[in-house]
Design a protein around this motif. Structure first.
Motif, PDB file in Angstrom:
ATOM      1  N   LYS A 140       0.797  -1.180  -0.091  1.00 29.01           N
ATOM      2  CA  LYS A 140       0.079  -0.058   0.111  1.00 29.01           C
ATOM      3  C   LYS A 140       0.897   1.163   0.028  1.00 29.01           C
ATOM      4  O   LYS A 140       1.935   1.159   0.424  1.00 29.01           O
ATOM      5  CB  LYS A 140      -1.091  -0.238   1.275  1.00 29.01           C
ATOM      6  N   LYS A 141       0.411   1.990  -0.689  1.00 34.22           N
ATOM      7  CA  LYS A 141       1.217   3.372  -0.521  1.00 34.22           C
ATOM      8  C   LYS A 141       0.214   4.654  -0.363  1.00 34.22           C
ATOM      9  O   LYS A 141      -0.900   4.741  -0.983  1.00 34.22           O
ATOM     10  CB  LYS A 141       1.947   3.742  -2.113  1.00 34.22           C
ATOM     11  N   GLY A 142       0.870   5.530   0.428  1.00 34.79           N
ATOM     12  CA  GLY A 142      -0.184   6.681   0.795  1.00 34.79           C
ATOM     13  C   GLY A 142       0.551   8.200  -0.059  1.00 34.79           C
ATOM     14  O   GLY A 142       1.626   8.086  -0.236  1.00 34.79           O
ATOM     15  N   LEU A 143      -0.418   9.005  -0.315  1.00 34.71           N
ATOM     16  CA  LEU A 143      -0.256  10.280  -0.853  1.00 34.71           C
ATOM     17  C   LEU A 143      -0.651  11.151   0.132  1.00 34.71           C
ATOM     18  O   LEU A 143      -1.791  11.230   0.686  1.00 34.71           O
ATOM     19  CB  LEU A 143      -0.998  10.377  -2.013  1.00 34.71           C
ATOM     20  N   ALA A 144       0.259  12.069   0.660  1.00 37.39           N
ATOM     21  CA  ALA A 144      -0.014  13.088   1.253  1.00 37.39           C
ATOM     22  C   ALA A 144      -0.047  14.390   0.702  1.00 37.39           C
ATOM     23  O   ALA A 144       1.340  14.765   0.156  1.00 37.39           O
ATOM     24  CB  ALA A 144       0.843  13.015   2.737  1.00 37.39           C
ATOM     25  N   ASP A 145      -1.024  15.244   0.562  1.00 33.85           N
ATOM     26  CA  ASP A 145      -0.964  16.529  -0.455  1.00 33.85           C
ATOM     27  C   ASP A 145      -1.983  17.360  -0.008  1.00 33.85           C
ATOM     28  O   ASP A 145      -3.164  16.870  -0.037  1.00 33.85           O
ATOM     29  CB  ASP A 145      -0.900  16.148  -1.793  1.00 33.85           C
ATOM     30  N   ASP A 146      -1.625  18.657   0.324  1.00 36.41           N
ATOM     31  CA  ASP A 146      -2.794  19.355   0.528  1.00 36.41           C
ATOM     32  C   ASP A 146      -3.964  19.694  -0.255  1.00 36.41           C
ATOM     33  O   ASP A 146      -5.149  19.893   0.119  1.00 36.41           O
ATOM     34  CB  ASP A 146      -2.502  20.858   0.715  1.00 36.41           C
ATOM     35  N   ARG A 147      -3.657  19.230  -1.428  1.00 43.44           N
ATOM     36  CA  ARG A 147      -5.114  19.122  -2.677  1.00 43.44           C
ATOM     37  C   ARG A 147      -5.804  18.285  -2.107  1.00 43.44           C
ATOM     38  O   ARG A 147      -6.996  17.966  -2.876  1.00 43.44           O
ATOM     39  CB  ARG A 147      -4.422  19.110  -3.717  1.00 43.44           C
ATOM     40  N   LEU A 148      -5.658  17.227  -1.433  1.00 42.04           N
ATOM     41  CA  LEU A 148      -6.487  16.233  -1.058  1.00 42.04           C
ATOM     42  C   LEU A 148      -7.406  16.488   0.254  1.00 42.04           C
ATOM     43  O   LEU A 148      -8.157  15.797   0.740  1.00 42.04           O
ATOM     44  CB  LEU A 148      -5.750  14.732  -0.609  1.00 42.04           C
ATOM     45  N   TYR A 149      -7.181  17.611   0.812  1.00 43.58           N
ATOM     46  CA  TYR A 149      -8.224  17.659   1.891  1.00 43.58           C
ATOM     47  C   TYR A 149      -9.569  18.140   1.468  1.00 43.58           C
ATOM     48  O   TYR A 149      -9.811  18.946   0.249  1.00 43.58           O
ATOM     49  CB  TYR A 149      -7.837  19.464   2.436  1.00 43.58           C
ATOM     50  N   PRO A 150     -10.616  17.162   2.083  1.00 42.53           N
ATOM     51  CA  PRO A 150     -11.807  17.636   1.656  1.00 42.53           C
ATOM     52  C   PRO A 150     -12.376  19.037   2.126  1.00 42.53           C
ATOM     53  O   PRO A 150     -11.754  19.516   2.913  1.00 42.53           O
ATOM     54  CB  PRO A 150     -12.753  16.453   2.430  1.00 42.53           C
ATOM     55  N   ALA A 151     -13.295  19.676   1.111  1.00 36.79           N
ATOM     56  CA  ALA A 151     -13.804  20.772   1.372  1.00 36.79           C
ATOM     57  C   ALA A 151     -14.588  20.785   2.825  1.00 36.79           C
ATOM     58  O   ALA A 151     -14.851  21.581   3.491  1.00 36.79           O
ATOM     59  CB  ALA A 151     -14.453  21.584   0.341  1.00 36.79           C
ATOM     60  N   GLN A 152     -15.532  19.619   2.754  1.00 28.74           N
ATOM     61  CA  GLN A 152     -16.327  19.778   3.816  1.00 28.74           C
ATOM     62  C   GLN A 152     -16.335  18.184   4.317  1.00 28.74           C
ATOM     63  O   GLN A 152     -16.329  17.353   3.855  1.00 28.74           O
ATOM     64  CB  GLN A 152     -17.730  20.046   3.356  1.00 28.74           C
ATOM     65  N   ALA A 153     -16.614  17.884   5.832  1.00 25.60           N
ATOM     66  CA  ALA A 153     -16.813  16.770   6.368  1.00 25.60           C
ATOM     67  C   ALA A 153     -18.120  16.668   7.048  1.00 25.60           C
ATOM     68  O   ALA A 153     -18.326  17.755   7.693  1.00 25.60           O
ATOM     69  CB  ALA A 153     -15.474  16.523   7.284  1.00 25.60           C
TER      70      ALA A 153
END
Ligand SMILES: [Fe+2]
Length: 372
Positions: free
Chosen positions: A147-160
């Motif tokens: 498994k591989k993770g991507l951490a990038d600020d473009r992945l923040y959801p706009a709303q939870a």
């Protein structure tokens, strides 16, 4: 430098209908969900919104092949994804918000640049992932068997969007594995060298809520967990905020080969390693950051600090019994390869270990849980 970031707007609704009414839906929306959740989404506002069902493309936790196939079918005009589901759905949705020219494997290998193509609203339906407030998405890379993770600020959801009603009907096993995952997010972020006083507020609150919920569940019977559904959902969200800032560490890193090669569900795989990793930290650095955790556990579980880890693992075992690795069909001669793949592929997580672990330490952790 220390920083604390919370980019996602967090909202709570009593019902799916109330949530649906709050959205200004357009022809550019798409719902991504699981087959078994479609009945929960039968509200008039959603009747004309197109849907993608993850199981139509693959079962189990996300794979790059599944996500590539879904990208090919995603209508071009979609500008907002509404993801309703557990960690699998949320991770798939995060990758589907991105545009890139080749495959997901190319993208995660750093060969392709990506851009954010659409906005994401997330409705978690388990009490574990916390992914609704993080900038991380994880997938299996089929060819590489990890498994591989991507951490990038473009992945923040706009709303939870938190809707406790949605998780009250979870099967017990899903409640158990997902809440254990949330507890481990809270503990790993609590112990992380990247922790701040702010992230620790959320880690601590999550640990308190989950353990007091477990104590009530242990006292009143398994099915009574749903009386604490809202607390478990909030705790999962708190833990997401905490690990989104301070990170997860060795437990998550060492569990990835178990998920990637043997498809052990994420929360269960984490539990297999959790005690052994904590014991290794304790052995390597008896007076380290683990001491703070023991004092917190001592206060919550009402036991002396030197017995608090024992009490923690005993309580977790009443919620979900930990099984040895050999019962999953794993061969002992694979363990060294697991340690190598963790060192090669999971540095993103290993940098958050509260005590550095060598390859020999990791192998010793796997060995210690092989037969018991
Ligand atoms: Fe996790």
């Amino acid at each position: 430098m220390k920083e604390f970031v919370l980019r996602t707007k967090i909202t709570q609704f009593s019902t799916v209908e109330e949530f649906a009414q709050s959205l200004e839906l357009t022809g550019q929306d798409l719902i991504l969900t699981s087959q078994f959740l479609t009945a929960s989404l039968q509200v008039p506002q959603f009747s004309d919104v197109p849907r993608m069902i993850a199981e139509d493309y693959g079962r189990g936790e996300p794979t790059d092949r599944q996500i590539d196939a879904m990208r090919r079918d995603l209508p071009q005009n979609v500008r907002r994804l509404i993801a309703v589901g557990g960690g699998t759905i949320i991770d798939i949705a995060k990758f589907l918000t991105l545009d890139y020219p080749g495959t997901l494997d190319d993208c995660l290998s750093g060969n392709d640049e990506f851009t954010q193509g659409r906005e994401l609203i997330v409705v978690p339906t388990t009490c574990g992932t916390g992914s609704e407030v993080t900038n991380v998405a994880i997938t299996e890379l089929t060819k590489r068997k990890t498994k591989k993770g991507l951490a990038d600020d473009r992945l923040y959801p706009a709303q939870a969007v938190l809707i406790p009603q949605l998780i009250r009907s979870l099967p017990y096993q899903v409640f158990a594995t997902s809440s254990i995952d949330a507890l481990i997010h809270a503990v790993e972020s609590f112990l992380s060298p990247q922790a701040t006083v702010y992230s620790q507020l959320f880690s601590t609150a999550a640990i308190r809520l989950i353990l007091s919920g477990y104590q009530k569940t242990a006292a009143n019977g398994k099915e009574s967990w749903c009386e604490q559904a809202e607390d478990f959902l909030l705790a999962s969200n708190y833990a997401g905020i905490a690990f989104g800032n301070a990170g997860c560490a060795a437990v998550h890193a060492l569990s990835y080969p178990l998920g990637g090669v043997y498809h052990i569900p994420h929360g269960e795989a984490n539990q297999l390693l959790f005690e052994a990793v904590c014991r290794k930290y304790e052995q390597l650095e008896p007076e380290g950051r683990l001491t703070d955790l023991k004092h917190l556990l001592s206060e919550i579980l009402q036991v002396p600090a030197d017995q608090s880890l024992d009490a923690l693992f005993t309580l977790m075992n009443t919620i979900l019994k930990r099984r040895p690795l050999c019962e999953y069909g794993i061969r002992r001669d694979e363990l060294e390869g697991f340690a190598d793949s963790v060192i090669e592929g999971q540095q993103r997580l290993l940098k958050n270990n509260c005590v550095p672990l060598s390859k020999a330490d990791m192998l010793a952790i796997y060995e210690s849980i092989y037969n018991q």
